[in-house]
Enzyme design. Structure first.
Site, PDB file in Angstrom:
ATOM      1  N   HIS A 157       0.855  -1.187   0.000  1.00  0.00           N
ATOM      2  CA  HIS A 157       0.000   0.000   0.000  1.00  0.00           C
ATOM      3  C   HIS A 157       0.896   1.244   0.000  1.00  0.00           C
ATOM      4  CE1 HIS A 157      -3.570   2.350   0.685  1.00  0.00           C
ATOM      5  NE2 HIS A 157      -2.899   3.029   1.614  1.00  0.00           N
ATOM      6  N   ASP A 198      -6.828  -2.764   3.711  1.00  0.00           N
ATOM      7  CA  ASP A 198      -5.500  -2.281   4.114  1.00  0.00           C
ATOM      8  C   ASP A 198      -5.310  -2.294   5.628  1.00  0.00           C
ATOM      9  OD1 ASP A 198      -4.924  -1.803   1.379  1.00  0.00           O
ATOM     10  OD2 ASP A 198      -5.875   0.159   1.489  1.00  0.00           O
TER      11      ASP A 198
HETATM   12  C1  GRF Z   1       1.237   0.773  -6.197  1.00  0.00           C
HETATM   13  O1  GRF Z   1       1.392   2.112  -5.797  1.00  0.00           O
HETATM   14  C2  GRF Z   1       0.783  -0.085  -5.045  1.00  0.00           C
HETATM   15  O2  GRF Z   1       1.244   0.351  -3.805  1.00  0.00           O
HETATM   16  C3  GRF Z   1      -0.714   0.073  -5.108  1.00  0.00           C
HETATM   17  O3  GRF Z   1      -1.014   0.115  -6.490  1.00  0.00           O
HETATM   18  C4  GRF Z   1       0.113   0.598  -7.200  1.00  0.00           C
HETATM   19  C5  GRF Z   1       0.433  -0.436  -8.236  1.00  0.00           C
HETATM   20  O4  GRF Z   1       1.437  -0.016  -9.103  1.00  0.00           O
HETATM   21  N1  GRF Z   1      -1.360  -1.007  -4.395  1.00  0.00           N
HETATM   22  P1  GRF Z   1       2.072  -1.028 -10.141  1.00  0.00           P
HETATM   23  O5  GRF Z   1       0.915  -1.603 -10.958  1.00  0.00           O
HETATM   24  O6  GRF Z   1       2.800  -2.099  -9.368  1.00  0.00           O
HETATM   25  O7  GRF Z   1       2.989  -0.193 -10.972  1.00  0.00           O
END
Ligand code: GRF
Length: 204
Positions: free
Chosen positions: A112, A148
Site C-alpha cells: 500500500h 489495508d
Molecule cells: C502501487 O502504488 C501499489 O502500492 C498500489 O497500487 C500501485 C500499483 O502499481 N497497491 P504497479 O501496478 O505495481 O505499478
C-alpha cells in the site's frame, strides 16, 4: 538446493511492482518463482511485462462473473492449479473475499502506498499529499478481511518536499515499494515471518 517459493501475482495495471519482483528473481536476490500472473484487466501493461519474461498469464474479467464469490472461486482454482504458496497483490484493484483468505491463510500479501494505518483505500499518495503530511511511505502487510488493515510486515518512509506534487511524491514512494516488496517476500520464503495477532515478528 532448497525448493523455491511459488508465487501467484495479481495485478490490474502498470505492474511496476511485478517488474521489480521479476528483476529481483532474475538477479538472484529473491529466491522464488512466479508460477502465474492473474490480471482482472485485459489491458493491464503488467501482462506484457510478464509475457516478456515467459511468465504465464491468465486474465479473468470481473464482468464474467455474477458476483465476487464466483470470481474468487475461479481465482482460487487458478492459483491452486499452479501450486501457489504465496499470493502477492501488486496493484490488484479488487477486494478479496473471506473465502479467498480461507484458501490461503496467512499467505496473501499486499503493498500500500502510504504509512498504514494512515490513508488506507484508493489514491493514498494524494490523500497524504492533500493532508499535508511531512513524511509518507509504503507498507507491505498481510491481507485480512478489512481494507489495508492486515498485520504490517515492513514499512519504508520518504520525505514530502515543499515543491512536491502528488505525482512526484507517488514516484518517490514507488521507488521504495520496489525495494521493500521483494524483501518482504524473501523473508516469507525464508520462513522468518511470524504473525502474532496484529504483529509480525521478523525472526533471526
Ligand atoms: C502501487 O502504488 C501499489 O502500492 C498500489 O497500487 C500501485 C500499483 O502499481 N497497491 P504497479 O501496478 O505495481 O505499478
Amino acid at each position: 538446493m532448497a525448493e523455491l517459493l511459488n508465487l501467484g501475482v495479481l495485478i490490474s495495471g502498470n505492474g511496476s511492482n511485478l517488474q521489480s519482483i521479476i528483476d529481483h528473481i532474475e538477479q538472484g536476490s529473491l529466491k522464488a518463482v512466479i508460477k502465474i500472473v492473474v490480471s482482472n484487466n485485459p489491458d493491464a501493461y503488467g501482462i506484457t511485462r510478464a509475457q516478456k519474461h515467459g511468465i504465464p498469464v491468465v486474465v479473468i474479467k470481473n464482468s464474467d462473473f455474477k458476483n465476487k464469490v464466483g470470481f474468487d472461486a475461479e481465482l482460487i482454482r487458478i492459483l491452486k492449479d499452479h501450486q501457489v504458496d504465496l499470493v502477492v497483490l501488486a496493484g490488484f484493484m479488487r477486494i478479496i473475499t473471506p473465502d479467498f483468505l480461507k484458501a490461503f491463510p496467512g499467505r496473501v500479501m499486499n503493498i500500500h502506498p502510504a504509512l498504514l494505518p494512515s490513508f488506507p483505500g484508493l489514491h493514498a499518495q494524494k490523500q497524504a499529499f492533500d493532508y499535508g503530511v511531512k513524511v509518507s511511505g509504503c507498507t507491505v502487510h498481510f491481507v485480512d478481511e478489512g481494507v489495508d488493515t492486515g498485520p504490517i510486515i515492513i514499512q519504508a518512509s520518504v520525505p514530502v518536499l515543499d515543491d512536491d506534487t502528488d505525482d512526484t511524491l507517488a514516484a518517490r514512494i514507488l521507488k521504495e515499494e520496489h525495494r521493500i516488496y521483494p524483501e518482504a517476500i524473501q523473508l516469507f520464503a525464508d520462513g522468518r515471518l511470524e504473525i502474532s495477532g496484529r504483529k509480525v515478528f521478523i525472526r533471526k
